[in-house]
Design a protein around this motif. Structure first.
Motif, PDB file in Angstrom:
ATOM      1  N   LYS A 114       0.849  -1.263  -0.034  1.00 56.11           N
ATOM      2  CA  LYS A 114      -0.021  -0.065  -0.001  1.00 56.11           C
ATOM      3  C   LYS A 114       0.858   1.168   0.157  1.00 56.11           C
ATOM      4  CE  LYS A 114      -2.476  -1.392   3.589  1.00 56.11           C
ATOM      5  NZ  LYS A 114      -3.402  -1.564   4.713  1.00 56.11           N
ATOM      6  N   THR A 116       2.906   4.225  -1.407  1.00 55.62           N
ATOM      7  CA  THR A 116       2.714   4.915  -2.472  1.00 55.62           C
ATOM      8  C   THR A 116       4.062   5.033  -3.490  1.00 55.62           C
ATOM      9  OG1 THR A 116       3.308   6.949  -1.470  1.00 55.62           O
ATOM     10  CG2 THR A 116       1.018   6.744  -1.624  1.00 55.62           C
ATOM     11  N   SER A 119       3.455   2.059  -5.884  1.00 54.87           N
ATOM     12  CA  SER A 119       2.201   2.360  -6.829  1.00 54.87           C
ATOM     13  C   SER A 119       2.977   3.584  -8.010  1.00 54.87           C
ATOM     14  CB  SER A 119       1.193   3.018  -6.256  1.00 54.87           C
ATOM     15  OG  SER A 119       1.227   3.953  -5.373  1.00 54.87           O
ATOM     16  N   ASN A 120       3.832   4.378  -7.358  1.00 55.97           N
ATOM     17  CA  ASN A 120       4.504   5.581  -8.229  1.00 55.97           C
ATOM     18  C   ASN A 120       5.195   4.786  -9.241  1.00 55.97           C
ATOM     19  OD1 ASN A 120       3.049   7.472  -7.108  1.00 55.97           O
ATOM     20  ND2 ASN A 120       4.724   8.119  -5.715  1.00 55.97           N
ATOM     21  N   ASP A 123       3.274   2.673 -11.948  1.00 56.74           N
ATOM     22  CA  ASP A 123       2.266   3.463 -12.781  1.00 56.74           C
ATOM     23  C   ASP A 123       3.040   3.911 -14.148  1.00 56.74           C
ATOM     24  OD1 ASP A 123       0.432   5.040 -13.834  1.00 56.74           O
ATOM     25  OD2 ASP A 123       0.543   6.422 -12.347  1.00 56.74           O
ATOM     26  N   CYS A 131      -2.218  -9.216  -9.259  1.00 50.57           N
ATOM     27  CA  CYS A 131      -2.272  -9.318  -7.952  1.00 50.57           C
ATOM     28  C   CYS A 131      -2.628 -10.506  -7.407  1.00 50.57           C
ATOM     29  CB  CYS A 131      -2.988  -8.223  -7.185  1.00 50.57           C
ATOM     30  SG  CYS A 131      -2.565  -6.257  -7.609  1.00 50.57           S
ATOM     31  N   LEU A 146      -3.924  -0.251  -3.913  1.00 49.09           N
ATOM     32  CA  LEU A 146      -3.309  -0.223  -5.391  1.00 49.09           C
ATOM     33  C   LEU A 146      -4.262   0.268  -6.272  1.00 49.09           C
ATOM     34  CD1 LEU A 146      -0.818  -3.298  -5.348  1.00 49.09           C
ATOM     35  CD2 LEU A 146      -0.251  -0.836  -5.697  1.00 49.09           C
ATOM     36  N   HIS A 147      -5.287  -0.297  -6.291  1.00 47.27           N
ATOM     37  CA  HIS A 147      -6.351   0.128  -7.333  1.00 47.27           C
ATOM     38  C   HIS A 147      -6.680   1.538  -7.451  1.00 47.27           C
ATOM     39  CE1 HIS A 147     -10.592   0.718  -8.965  1.00 47.27           C
ATOM     40  NE2 HIS A 147     -10.166  -0.219  -9.908  1.00 47.27           N
ATOM     41  N   ALA A 149      -4.814   3.834  -6.218  1.00 45.23           N
ATOM     42  CA  ALA A 149      -3.623   4.669  -6.923  1.00 45.23           C
ATOM     43  C   ALA A 149      -3.132   4.545  -8.332  1.00 45.23           C
ATOM     44  CB  ALA A 149      -2.308   4.164  -6.115  1.00 45.23           C
ATOM     45  N   LEU A 150      -3.723   3.510  -8.716  1.00 44.58           N
ATOM     46  CA  LEU A 150      -3.494   3.214 -10.241  1.00 44.58           C
ATOM     47  C   LEU A 150      -4.840   3.380 -11.217  1.00 44.58           C
ATOM     48  CD1 LEU A 150      -1.338   0.048  -9.943  1.00 44.58           C
ATOM     49  CD2 LEU A 150      -0.273   2.401 -10.537  1.00 44.58           C
ATOM     50  N   SER A 153      -4.486   5.841 -13.939  1.00 41.39           N
ATOM     51  CA  SER A 153      -3.396   5.604 -15.135  1.00 41.39           C
ATOM     52  C   SER A 153      -3.775   5.773 -16.339  1.00 41.39           C
ATOM     53  CB  SER A 153      -2.684   4.427 -14.349  1.00 41.39           C
ATOM     54  OG  SER A 153      -1.466   4.200 -15.499  1.00 41.39           O
ATOM     55  N   ILE A 158      -4.553  -2.737 -13.201  1.00 38.60           N
ATOM     56  CA  ILE A 158      -4.471  -3.801 -12.223  1.00 38.60           C
ATOM     57  C   ILE A 158      -5.773  -4.943 -12.027  1.00 38.60           C
ATOM     58  CG2 ILE A 158      -5.535  -2.003 -10.550  1.00 38.60           C
ATOM     59  CD1 ILE A 158      -3.601  -3.207  -8.410  1.00 38.60           C
TER      60      ILE A 158
END
Length: 225
Positions: A114, A116, A119-120, A123, A131, A146-147, A149-150, A153, A158
């Motif tokens: 989780k 960031t 995820s950065n 991306d 996953c 994650l979902h 955060a992305l 994109s 994901i």
């Protein structure tokens, strides 16, 4: 405000600046580092072609060390250590419809997924992120993070990956049942994330599912064949 003790004033200013800066090393000097985010995170990396392992190190700048083996367009994040290091991993991924030889494979380190920083890094680098998380409240929350955060994109998609064969998700008859609150929250969250297959699987079994059971079930499947 006037301070007679210049040294005391200087120490108070230093403490105030450390709190303002908010980094973990400054917090350590205040005896409060556990409340601050670490500056970097490491994730074990596995390549099924070379059978080699490495380490991915990510930070606020996206990455400080990327393995030379990280050359694929797709990524697999595995929550469970036993699954990640298993000699049956390539077969197991194939049963999920994933060609593990064409994926960068990361060990999720539980809740660190989780972060960031990860995820950065994901991306825009990968087309798909598969996953392999536990079918429980914790695993769904990891996916949710994650979902979130992305989801914006332009490139990276994901997905919560599950086996193509339902028998690989079989639970023993004496498999422990979750608490009603965790069960209901997991079902609600799976529905909100449109994880219909996962939701139906948990409802049908009335139990959660740990990824390690995949290793047990795949060996049984191979034996029966």
């Amino acid at each position: 405000m006037h301070f007679r003790d210049a040294q005391a004033f200087a120490e108070l200013m230093e403490i105030a600046n450390k709190k303002k800066n908010g980094n973990r090393l400054s917090a350590t000097e205040l005896g409060d580092s556990h409340k601050k985010k670490v500056s970097s995170n490491g994730f074990a990396f596995r390549d099924l072609n070379s059978k080699e392992y490495s380490l991915l190190v990510v930070n606020a700048e996206s990455a400080t060390f990327v393995p030379k083996l990280a050359i694929n367009n797709d990524c697999v994040i595995i929550e469970n250590r036993e699954v990640f290091y298993s000699e049956d991993l390539e077969t197991l991924l194939a049963q999920h419809g994933i060609d593990g030889t064409k994926c960068d494979i990361l060990l999720g380190n539980g809740g660190e997924v989780k972060n960031t920083y990860l995820s950065n890094f994901l991306d825009g680098r990968y087309d798909r992120v598969h996953c392999l998380f536990d079918y429980d409240l914790g695993g769904i929350k990891m996916y949710e993070s994650l979902h979130a955060a992305l989801q914006g994109s332009r490139k990276t998609k994901i997905m919560f990956s599950m086996p193509l064969i339902e028998s690989l998700c079989k639970r023993p008859l004496d498999y422990q049942k979750p608490s009603s609150s965790d069960f209901n929250e997991a079902i609600k969250l799976a529905s909100a994330l449109n994880l219909t297959k996962l939701r139906n699987n948990i409802l049908k079994a009335s139990r959660f599912f740990e990824q390690e059971m995949l290793l047990v079930n795949i060996k049984e499947l191979s034996f029966n064949e």
